[in-house]
Design a protein around this motif. Structure first.
Motif, PDB file in Angstrom:
ATOM      1  N   GLU A 194       0.833  -1.204   0.000  1.00  0.00           N
ATOM      2  CA  GLU A 194       0.000   0.000   0.000  1.00  0.00           C
ATOM      3  C   GLU A 194       0.866   1.251   0.000  1.00  0.00           C
ATOM      4  O   GLU A 194       0.570   2.219  -0.717  1.00  0.00           O
ATOM      5  N   THR A 195       1.938   1.235   0.773  1.00  0.00           N
ATOM      6  CA  THR A 195       2.868   2.373   0.790  1.00  0.00           C
ATOM      7  C   THR A 195       3.463   2.591  -0.599  1.00  0.00           C
ATOM      8  O   THR A 195       3.535   3.731  -1.083  1.00  0.00           O
ATOM      9  N   ALA A 240       2.173   1.599  -3.440  1.00  0.00           N
ATOM     10  CA  ALA A 240       1.102   2.021  -4.342  1.00  0.00           C
ATOM     11  C   ALA A 240       0.882   3.534  -4.237  1.00  0.00           C
ATOM     12  O   ALA A 240       0.730   4.217  -5.261  1.00  0.00           O
ATOM     13  N   ARG A 241       0.888   4.037  -3.029  1.00  0.00           N
ATOM     14  CA  ARG A 241       0.757   5.499  -2.843  1.00  0.00           C
ATOM     15  C   ARG A 241       1.924   6.225  -3.507  1.00  0.00           C
ATOM     16  O   ARG A 241       1.738   7.247  -4.176  1.00  0.00           O
ATOM     17  N   GLY A 246      -5.669   2.759  -5.682  1.00  0.00           N
ATOM     18  CA  GLY A 246      -6.052   1.624  -4.857  1.00  0.00           C
ATOM     19  C   GLY A 246      -5.279   0.377  -5.238  1.00  0.00           C
ATOM     20  O   GLY A 246      -4.428   0.402  -6.123  1.00  0.00           O
ATOM     21  N   LEU A 247      -5.613  -0.707  -4.530  1.00  0.00           N
ATOM     22  CA  LEU A 247      -5.013  -2.025  -4.780  1.00  0.00           C
ATOM     23  C   LEU A 247      -6.126  -3.023  -4.995  1.00  0.00           C
ATOM     24  O   LEU A 247      -7.242  -2.848  -4.509  1.00  0.00           O
ATOM     25  N   TYR A 263      -9.975  -4.603   2.729  1.00  0.00           N
ATOM     26  CA  TYR A 263     -10.343  -4.903   1.352  1.00  0.00           C
ATOM     27  C   TYR A 263     -11.797  -5.355   1.301  1.00  0.00           C
ATOM     28  O   TYR A 263     -12.283  -6.006   2.225  1.00  0.00           O
ATOM     29  N   LYS A 315      -9.173  -2.285  -2.484  1.00  0.00           N
ATOM     30  CA  LYS A 315      -9.067  -1.316  -1.396  1.00  0.00           C
ATOM     31  C   LYS A 315      -8.646   0.019  -1.996  1.00  0.00           C
ATOM     32  O   LYS A 315      -7.534   0.170  -2.479  1.00  0.00           O
ATOM     33  N   LEU A 357      -7.290   3.790  -1.934  1.00  0.00           N
ATOM     34  CA  LEU A 357      -6.334   4.489  -1.064  1.00  0.00           C
ATOM     35  C   LEU A 357      -6.801   5.910  -0.820  1.00  0.00           C
ATOM     36  O   LEU A 357      -7.486   6.496  -1.589  1.00  0.00           O
TER      37      LEU A 357
END
Length: 138
Positions: free
Chosen positions: A88-89, A91-92, A98-99, A116, A136, A138
Motif C-alpha cells: 500500500e505504501t 502504491a501510494r 487503490g489495490l 479490502y 481497497k 487508497l
C-alpha cells in the motif's frame, strides 16, 4: 490476409510479445500510458535466499497484487499483513488510487481484515472453491 489459428503449447516469450505489443499500443492510444510498474517485496532468509514475499504490478492507477506467500513456518506472525501494508505504501508512492487482489475463498477474511472489500467472485475455481476479487481504495 488469411490467418490460421495455431495452438502453441507451450507458447514462447515471442508469442506473448506478438500479442501484447499491439494490445498495449491500442490501450495507450485509447486511455493513455498505463504507468506499468512491476513490484516485488521479498522475504529473504539469513543466506539471502528468497523464501516468499509479494509480487505485484501497477497499471492505470491501481496496484494488482498477483502473488503473496509467507512460508508456512512463519505464518501467524503478521508478515502477510506487513507485506500488504508495504505494498500500500508503494502504491501510494506510485500514485495509485487503490489495490486489488484475487484469492481463494478461504483467504478472503485475511484481506477483509486489512480493509479490502469483495467486488466479484467465480464459483468453482477450483471446483468447490470460490475465487474472490477484492479491492481497497487508497
Amino acid at each position: 490476409m488469411a490467418l490460421d489459428i495455431v495452438l502453441a503449447d507451450p507458447p514462447s516469450a515471442d508469442d506473448h510479445a506478438a500479442i501484447a505489443r499491439p494490445l498495449v499500443a491500442f490501450n495507450t492510444a485509447a486511455f493513455g500510458p498505463s504507468g506499468y510498474h512491476p513490484l516485488a517485496l521479498l522475504l529473504r532468509d539469513e543466506s539471502g535466499q528468497t523464501r516468499g514475499g509479494l509480487w505485484a504490478r501497477a497499471s492505470f492507477g491501481w496496484l494488482y497484487v498477483e502473488l503473496l506467500v509467507v512460508p508456512e513456518a512463519e505464518r501467524g506472525r503478521g508478515l502477510g499483513a506487513e507485506l500488504m501494508g508495504r505494498a500500500e505504501t508503494e502504491a501510494r508512492r506510485l500514485g495509485c488510487r487503490g489495490l486489488w487482489v484475487d484469492c481463494f475463498g478461504q483467504m478472503r477474511g485475511f484481506y477483509e481484515k486489512l480493509g479490502y472489500a469483495a467486488f466479484g467472485a467465480i464459483p468453482d475455481h477450483p471446483e468447490g472453491v470460490e475465487r474472490v476479487f477484492l479491492k481497497k481504495p487508497l
